[in-house]
Design a protein around this motif. Structure first.
Motif, PDB file in Angstrom:
ATOM      1  N   GLN A  70       0.815  -1.211   0.000  1.00  0.00           N
ATOM      2  CA  GLN A  70       0.000   0.000   0.000  1.00  0.00           C
ATOM      3  C   GLN A  70       0.852   1.266   0.000  1.00  0.00           C
ATOM      4  O   GLN A  70       1.942   1.303   0.550  1.00  0.00           O
ATOM      5  CB  GLN A  70      -0.913   0.046   1.233  1.00  0.00           C
ATOM      6  N   TRP A  71       0.291   2.301  -0.661  1.00  0.00           N
ATOM      7  CA  TRP A  71       0.816   3.659  -0.539  1.00  0.00           C
ATOM      8  C   TRP A  71      -0.313   4.509   0.026  1.00  0.00           C
ATOM      9  O   TRP A  71      -1.428   4.514  -0.496  1.00  0.00           O
ATOM     10  CB  TRP A  71       1.239   4.237  -1.891  1.00  0.00           C
ATOM     11  N   TYR A  88      -1.552   8.289   1.191  1.00  0.00           N
ATOM     12  CA  TYR A  88      -1.311   9.735   1.132  1.00  0.00           C
ATOM     13  C   TYR A  88      -2.390  10.435   1.948  1.00  0.00           C
ATOM     14  O   TYR A  88      -3.572  10.089   1.855  1.00  0.00           O
ATOM     15  CB  TYR A  88      -1.345  10.248  -0.310  1.00  0.00           C
TER      16      TYR A  88
END
Length: 250
Positions: A30-31, A33
């Motif tokens: 996962q990223w 933001y």
């Protein structure tokens, strides 16, 4: 890398709002933001353009969305500049109730009495919170469409250089009095595939002939300088649009 477009529509004023944007991949993971935003009061007026023929009313609508999570009571006011009756609200209710995140249609009519520029300002105001959304309406008066087919013909690999007189219904200034009220023309090619071809070999501009016998003889006439030099045979249908700086379009 990739570009992701994020649209932020604040639902409050002066309060920081947060969100998480997550990109997932079954192998990489996962990223995450974090996005933050603050809602500000409306600053610039939105521009709306409406086009109508002289003395022929048209109707248009402005779509307004309540950005808040609460119901608002809005007051709609239309202020026209210049002659009365050119712009008018079609909904006689000046006060409207708009639910949370709901939209409402604001219909208005435009009926230009002359070939000049017309403008109005429509505002949507609420008391709690004290805000106003402003729309600048630009009314463009347009002459009835000219049903005449203006034809320019020349053999391929030859050129046609000529001056052509055109009548503009409603034009009321002579060429010598048009300083600061410039006319401009634009050629619109109906078929997109022919646009490049026409632009390469056909040129048209507003220009007066050096020959006095070929100059306009009335206020409603304009002179066009035409140059047509095709390299191969073709037929193209185009619209010529002439616009006046102070308002009016033919």
């Amino acid at each position: 890398s990739t570009a992701v477009i994020i649209e932020y529509s604040p639902s409050s004023l002066g309060v920081q709002e947060e969100a998480q944007i997550i990109f997932e991949h079954p192998v990489v993971g996962q990223w995450i933001y974090k996005a933050k935003g603050v809602g500000l009061p409306p600053m610039e007026a939105r521009k709306v353009t409406v086009v109508a023929q002289v003395n022929r009313p048209v109707s248009s609508t402005i779509t307004f969305k309540n950005p808040f999570l609460e119901t608002i009571h809005a007051i709609i006011v239309l202020e026209a500049r210049g002659e009365k009756g050119v712009f008018s609200l079609l909904n006689k209710k000046a006060k409207v109730q708009i639910g949370p995140l709901a939209t409402t249609q604001i219909p208005f009519s435009f009926c230009p009495p002359s070939m000049t520029q017309h403008s109005a300002e429509l505002s949507v105001s609420v008391v709690k919170p004290s805000l106003s959304w402003v729309y600048q309406i630009q009314g463009v008066a347009e002459a009835p469409a000219d049903s005449t087919l203006h034809t320019f013909t020349v053999q391929a690999r030859e050129s046609l250089d000529t001056y052509y007189l055109l009548n503009l219904v409603g034009l009321d200034t002579s060429p010598s009095d048009r300083h600061g009220d410039q006319l401009s023309c634009q050629l619109e090619v109906q078929q997109e595939a022919q646009r490049t071809l026409v632009n390469k070999c056909f040129d048209i501009s507003l220009e007066t002939s050096p020959n006095p016998d070929e100059r306009p003889t009335s206020q409603s006439q304009v002179s066009l300088k035409v140059r047509f030099a095709p390299l191969r045979p073709f037929v193209a249908l185009c619209n010529l649009v002439i616009t006046r700086a102070s308002g009016g379009r033919w």
